[in-house]
Design a protein around this motif. Structure first.
Motif, mmCIF file in Angstrom:
data_model
loop_
_atom_site.group_PDB
_atom_site.id
_atom_site.type_symbol
_atom_site.label_atom_id
_atom_site.label_comp_id
_atom_site.label_asym_id
_atom_site.label_seq_id
_atom_site.Cartn_x
_atom_site.Cartn_y
_atom_site.Cartn_z
ATOM 1 N N MET A 56 0.849 -1.201 0.000
ATOM 2 C CA MET A 56 0.000 0.000 0.000
ATOM 3 C C MET A 56 0.883 1.250 0.000
ATOM 4 S SD MET A 56 -3.241 -0.950 0.301
ATOM 5 C CE MET A 56 -4.392 -0.181 1.440
ATOM 6 N N THR A 57 0.714 2.062 -1.000
ATOM 7 C CA THR A 57 1.475 3.316 -1.028
ATOM 8 C C THR A 57 0.499 4.481 -1.176
ATOM 9 O OG1 THR A 57 1.766 3.111 -3.396
ATOM 10 C CG2 THR A 57 3.567 2.297 -2.017
ATOM 11 N N THR A 58 0.924 5.610 -0.686
ATOM 12 C CA THR A 58 0.074 6.787 -0.724
ATOM 13 C C THR A 58 0.251 7.539 -2.040
ATOM 14 O OG1 THR A 58 -0.390 8.915 0.311
ATOM 15 C CG2 THR A 58 1.864 8.089 0.499
ATOM 16 N N TRP A 59 -0.792 8.270 -2.408
ATOM 17 C CA TRP A 59 -0.715 9.111 -3.606
ATOM 18 C C TRP A 59 -0.014 10.446 -3.328
ATOM 19 C CZ3 TRP A 59 -3.376 13.346 -2.044
ATOM 20 C CH2 TRP A 59 -4.438 13.160 -1.139
ATOM 21 N N VAL A 60 0.333 10.691 -2.064
ATOM 22 C CA VAL A 60 1.026 11.953 -1.751
ATOM 23 C C VAL A 60 2.497 11.817 -2.157
ATOM 24 C CG1 VAL A 60 1.685 13.592 0.040
ATOM 25 C CG2 VAL A 60 -0.549 12.457 0.136
ATOM 26 N N THR A 61 2.908 12.623 -3.103
ATOM 27 C CA THR A 61 4.262 12.539 -3.655
ATOM 28 C C THR A 61 5.300 12.873 -2.586
ATOM 29 O OG1 THR A 61 3.305 13.354 -5.698
ATOM 30 C CG2 THR A 61 5.699 13.312 -5.584
ATOM 31 N N GLY A 62 6.329 12.013 -2.516
ATOM 32 C CA GLY A 62 7.456 12.304 -1.621
ATOM 33 C C GLY A 62 7.250 11.894 -0.180
ATOM 34 N N ALA A 63 6.098 11.280 0.125
ATOM 35 C CA ALA A 63 5.834 10.950 1.532
ATOM 36 C C ALA A 63 6.642 9.739 1.995
ATOM 37 C CB ALA A 63 4.343 10.708 1.743
ATOM 38 N N GLU A 64 6.646 8.688 1.162
ATOM 39 C CA GLU A 64 7.355 7.475 1.588
ATOM 40 C C GLU A 64 8.854 7.737 1.616
ATOM 41 O OE1 GLU A 64 5.658 5.285 2.970
ATOM 42 O OE2 GLU A 64 3.717 5.953 2.214
ATOM 43 N N GLY A 65 9.498 7.276 2.675
ATOM 44 C CA GLY A 65 10.932 7.504 2.820
ATOM 45 C C GLY A 65 11.281 8.827 3.461
ATOM 46 N N SER A 66 10.261 9.654 3.753
ATOM 47 C CA SER A 66 10.526 10.978 4.330
ATOM 48 C C SER A 66 10.558 10.955 5.853
ATOM 49 C CB SER A 66 9.428 11.960 3.885
ATOM 50 O OG SER A 66 8.183 11.633 4.517
ATOM 51 N N GLY A 67 10.206 9.805 6.446
ATOM 52 C CA GLY A 67 10.042 9.761 7.909
ATOM 53 C C GLY A 67 8.613 10.073 8.322
ATOM 54 N N TYR A 68 7.807 10.541 7.353
ATOM 55 C CA TYR A 68 6.406 10.909 7.613
ATOM 56 C C TYR A 68 5.513 10.251 6.556
ATOM 57 C CZ TYR A 68 8.599 14.212 10.750
ATOM 58 O OH TYR A 68 9.365 14.767 11.738
ATOM 59 N N GLY A 69 5.659 8.936 6.441
ATOM 60 C CA GLY A 69 4.876 8.187 5.473
ATOM 61 C C GLY A 69 3.542 7.745 6.049
ATOM 62 N N LEU A 70 2.902 6.855 5.309
ATOM 63 C CA LEU A 70 1.572 6.362 5.664
ATOM 64 C C LEU A 70 1.544 5.669 7.029
ATOM 65 C CD1 LEU A 70 -1.156 6.236 4.136
ATOM 66 C CD2 LEU A 70 -0.449 3.955 3.333
#
Ligand code: MN
Length: 410
Positions: A1-15
């Protein structure tokens, strides 16, 4: 499951994180939000759009008051239900266009203290910290006081001076007694930090009853990073026999983002063994600690350096034991209570969570590249505490940082 918010995953503030905070946009009113990547998702706006319909009964006081207070008071089932709905929205590409209207870049918003702090308690639960302080202040005595391994020592702090990350801290004036002569009054000369983790209480308890270690998750909503600013010279003169008072009550900083406990389930680990065994009310059938990696950064002039990396995993007393202890006499919890861990220090010289320990009472100043010699805080210094943990999806989450800059005494 990945979010449609660009740049969120890997930022420390993901889903898998979704910490809560309170923001305002362009000088407008305050809105409850969660952080996703470098954006704030406004729950007030999602509610207006109808995307939160049905998740909570009578939801207006939760979503439209510009505070986390309403959600705190709803309890763990509501906390879970809302978190699941937000995660569902953030992976559903069919609602991305609509929900995107509730996204605000963090660069365009101000952050505010997320909740109304009710009572504030600070513990003293790191064995390494307590031992270091004992050696510094009582070089000829036992490092740990005789009660230390029998109960989590704590004191009541000042809730009304808890401030959000980014708020400047004014150097306190007070009495200090630098030598055998009479005490003097003036600005603290030994202003310090304490790297701590704070726990935010959601559900209250009934006065006259105790909250057992096993009920932690029924009552506690989440975690903040916390800086317990401390004036060591004022503290040394005032603390006998009733403990810290004006040395700590002038300001306590907390992160703008509150990480829900549910986001930290993968960070739970076994706590250190306890010897002697504590009394039964302090025994947890399923004991747990949190493996949080903390860091302390000092900025002075144009230079910045990480001067310590305290490990939260090694705290002797656990959050569950702290909560059980602070209510065992029948003292009740209120929505918004904040209790802090005490200074987090590990066994290493570079794992100490205060300048008092890092400079060994000011006797052995640190020499830090770019910063020069460091004892205690100078006017203009900026202190930033950061923290990381394993998230439930295997990524690393970043706890909201807590930062403050020292302003001169009035
Ligand atoms: Mn403290």
């Amino acid at each position: 499951m990945t979010t449609w918010v660009t740049g969120a995953e890997g930022s420390g503030y993901g889903l898998a994180h979704l910490p809560y905070g309170v923001i305002s946009h362009a000088g407008g009113h305050r809105e409850l939000a969660v952080r996703i990547g470098d954006q704030a998702l406004s729950l007030a706006r999602l509610h207006d759009l109808g995307l939160l319909d049905g998740v909570l009964l009578h939801a207006t006081p939760v979503f439209d008051t510009g505070s986390l207070d309403g959600l705190l008071a709803r309890g763990p089932q509501a906390w879970s239900a809302l978190r699941q709905r937000l995660q569902a929205i953030l992976v559903d590409r069919d609602v991305a266009d609509m929900a995107g209207e509730a996204l605000l870049p963090l660069a365009e918003v101000a952050t505010h203290l997320a909740w109304t702090v009710a009572d504030y308690v600070d513990f003293y639960s790191s064995e390494n910290h307590a031992t270091n302080v004992g050696h510094i202040f009582r070089p000829d005595g036992e490092a740990l006081p005789p009660n230390w391994k029998h109960l989590p020592i704590g004191y009541h702090g000042r809730a009304g001076t808890v401030v959000v990350s980014g708020t400047d801290v004014v150097r306190p004036n007070g009495q200090r007694k630098p030598g055998p002569e009479a005490p003097v009054f003036g600005p603290s000369r030994r202003l310090d930090v304490e790297v701590e983790v704070g726990f935010v209480v959601g559900m209250p308890s009934v006065q006259g009853s105790a909250v057992p270690t096993s009920a932690f998750r029924e009552h506690v909503f989440g975690v903040v990073l916390l800086n317990d600013w401390s004036a060591r010279d004022i503290q040394a003169w005032e603390y006998v026999p009733l403990g810290p008072f004006l040395a700590k009550s002038f300001a306590t900083s907390v992160s703008a983002w509150v990480t829900p406990l549910e986001a930290l389930t993968a960070a739970r680990i076994a706590p250190p063994a306890q010897d002697p065994a504590p009394l039964p009310y302090l025994i947890d059938a399923d004991p747990w600690a949190l493996d949080l990696s903390l860091s302390l950064e000092l900025s002075r002039g144009d230079a910045s350096a990480v001067i310590s990396r305290p490990p939260f995993a090694q705290m002797y007393w656990t959050p569950g034991q702290q909560l059980a202890h602070l209510t065992v006499n029948g003292a009740s919890l209120r929505t918004g209570d904040l209790f802090a861990s005490g200074t987090v220090s590990g066994p290493g010289i570079d794992q100490r969570g205060s300048l008092l320990e890092l400079s060994w009472g000011g006797r052995e100043p640190l020499t830090v590249e770019g910063l020069g010699e460091v004892n205690f805080l100078e006017d203009g210094d900026t202190v930033t505490i950061r923290g990381e943990a394993l998230a439930t999806d295997g990524s690393r989450l970043s706890l909201g940082h807590v930062v403050g800059t020292i302003r001169p005494a009035p």
